[in-house]
Design a protein around this motif. Structure first.
Motif, short mmCIF file in Angstrom:
data_model
loop_
_atom_site.label_atom_id
_atom_site.label_comp_id
_atom_site.label_asym_id
_atom_site.label_seq_id
_atom_site.Cartn_x
_atom_site.Cartn_y
_atom_site.Cartn_z
N PRO A 102 0.83 -1.21 0.00
CA PRO A 102 0.00 0.00 0.00
C PRO A 102 0.86 1.26 0.00
O PRO A 102 1.85 1.33 0.75
CB PRO A 102 -0.79 -0.11 1.31
CG PRO A 102 -0.74 -1.55 1.68
CD PRO A 102 0.56 -2.07 1.14
N PRO A 103 0.54 2.23 -0.85
CA PRO A 103 1.34 3.46 -0.89
C PRO A 103 1.30 4.17 0.47
O PRO A 103 0.23 4.42 1.03
CB PRO A 103 0.65 4.31 -1.96
CG PRO A 103 -0.17 3.35 -2.76
CD PRO A 103 -0.56 2.25 -1.82
N ASN A 104 2.48 4.46 1.01
CA ASN A 104 2.56 5.20 2.26
C ASN A 104 3.90 5.90 2.34
O ASN A 104 4.86 5.54 1.67
CB ASN A 104 2.34 4.29 3.46
CG ASN A 104 3.46 3.30 3.66
OD1 ASN A 104 4.48 3.61 4.27
ND2 ASN A 104 3.29 2.09 3.13
N TYR A 105 3.95 6.93 3.17
CA TYR A 105 5.19 7.65 3.42
C TYR A 105 5.08 8.32 4.78
O TYR A 105 4.01 8.42 5.36
CB TYR A 105 5.46 8.68 2.31
CG TYR A 105 4.36 9.72 2.17
CD1 TYR A 105 4.42 10.92 2.85
CD2 TYR A 105 3.26 9.48 1.35
CE1 TYR A 105 3.41 11.86 2.73
CE2 TYR A 105 2.25 10.41 1.22
CZ TYR A 105 2.33 11.60 1.91
OH TYR A 105 1.32 12.54 1.79
N GLY A 106 6.21 8.72 5.28
CA GLY A 106 6.17 9.38 6.58
C GLY A 106 7.55 9.73 7.08
O GLY A 106 8.55 9.62 6.35
N GLU A 107 7.57 10.16 8.33
CA GLU A 107 8.83 10.49 8.97
C GLU A 107 8.71 10.27 10.46
O GLU A 107 7.62 10.28 11.02
CB GLU A 107 9.26 11.93 8.67
CG GLU A 107 8.38 13.01 9.26
CD GLU A 107 8.85 14.40 8.90
OE1 GLU A 107 9.33 14.61 7.78
OE2 GLU A 107 8.74 15.28 9.76
N VAL A 108 9.84 10.01 11.07
CA VAL A 108 9.91 9.86 12.52
C VAL A 108 11.08 10.71 12.99
O VAL A 108 12.15 10.71 12.38
CB VAL A 108 10.03 8.38 12.95
CG1 VAL A 108 11.29 7.74 12.41
CG2 VAL A 108 9.96 8.24 14.45
N THR A 109 10.84 11.47 14.05
CA THR A 109 11.87 12.34 14.63
C THR A 109 12.11 11.90 16.06
O THR A 109 11.16 11.65 16.81
CB THR A 109 11.41 13.81 14.63
OG1 THR A 109 11.05 14.19 13.31
CG2 THR A 109 12.51 14.73 15.13
N PHE A 110 13.38 11.78 16.41
CA PHE A 110 13.78 11.44 17.77
C PHE A 110 14.50 12.65 18.36
O PHE A 110 15.48 13.13 17.80
CB PHE A 110 14.74 10.25 17.78
CG PHE A 110 14.14 9.01 17.15
CD1 PHE A 110 13.39 8.14 17.91
CD2 PHE A 110 14.34 8.74 15.81
CE1 PHE A 110 12.84 7.01 17.35
CE2 PHE A 110 13.80 7.60 15.24
CZ PHE A 110 13.04 6.74 16.01
N VAL A 111 14.00 13.14 19.48
CA VAL A 111 14.61 14.28 20.15
C VAL A 111 15.11 13.80 21.51
O VAL A 111 14.32 13.26 22.30
CB VAL A 111 13.60 15.43 20.33
CG1 VAL A 111 14.24 16.61 21.05
CG2 VAL A 111 13.03 15.87 18.98
N PRO A 112 16.41 13.94 21.79
CA PRO A 112 16.94 13.50 23.08
C PRO A 112 16.16 14.11 24.24
O PRO A 112 15.80 15.28 24.21
CB PRO A 112 18.39 14.00 23.06
CG PRO A 112 18.73 14.09 21.61
CD PRO A 112 17.45 14.54 20.94
N ASP A 113 15.91 13.30 25.25
CA ASP A 113 15.15 13.71 26.43
C ASP A 113 15.79 13.06 27.65
O ASP A 113 15.30 12.07 28.17
CB ASP A 113 13.69 13.28 26.27
CG ASP A 113 12.80 13.83 27.37
OD1 ASP A 113 13.24 14.72 28.12
OD2 ASP A 113 11.65 13.36 27.48
N GLY A 114 16.93 13.58 28.03
CA GLY A 114 17.67 12.98 29.12
C GLY A 114 18.76 12.07 28.58
O GLY A 114 18.96 11.95 27.37
N GLU A 115 19.46 11.39 29.47
CA GLU A 115 20.60 10.58 29.07
C GLU A 115 20.22 9.30 28.32
O GLU A 115 20.83 8.93 27.34
CB GLU A 115 21.43 10.22 30.31
CG GLU A 115 22.72 9.52 29.96
CD GLU A 115 23.59 9.31 31.17
OE1 GLU A 115 24.16 8.21 31.28
OE2 GLU A 115 23.71 10.23 32.00
N ASP A 116 19.18 8.62 28.78
CA ASP A 116 18.80 7.34 28.18
C ASP A 116 17.39 7.35 27.61
O ASP A 116 16.74 6.31 27.57
CB ASP A 116 18.89 6.22 29.23
CG ASP A 116 20.33 5.90 29.59
OD1 ASP A 116 21.20 6.06 28.74
OD2 ASP A 116 20.56 5.49 30.75
#
Length: 93
Positions: free
Chosen positions: A15-29
């Motif tokens: 199925p046609p799909n697209y997207g993005e995922v963003t990871f933003v640091p939030d503390g050490e782990d």
């Protein structure tokens, strides 16, 4: 490095799909993840797909399990990378 990490995709099959995922640091782990995904559905089934029961089904049986699996994969990768620290082996190997 405290810079956000961004990944984008577009389907090559299925199925046609697209997207993005963003990871933003939030503390050490930890990090905050923002996921945006779009998909194309055939016009003739739009009403059915947008109905409450179908949305609940997709969320419960498709989206949530996929996100759990993704989270487990990221945790395993973090553990693998942590085990390589100080060994002289690159985590991208």
């Amino acid at each position: 490095d405290n810079a956000p990490c961004l990944m984008r995709w577009e389907s090559l099959a299925g199925p046609p799909n697209y997207g993005e995922v963003t990871f933003v640091p939030d503390g050490e782990d930890a990090c905050t993840m923002k996921l945006t995904m779009s998909y194309q559905i055939p016009q003739r089934i739009t009403r059915i797909v947008e109905s409450g029961p179908v949305q609940t089904f997709v969320s419960k049986y498709c989206l949530e399990p996929t996100l759990r699996q993704f989270g487990r994969a990221m945790e395993l990768e973090r553990e693998r990378a942590s085990s390589l620290v100080g060994t002289g082996v690159s985590s991208s190997a």
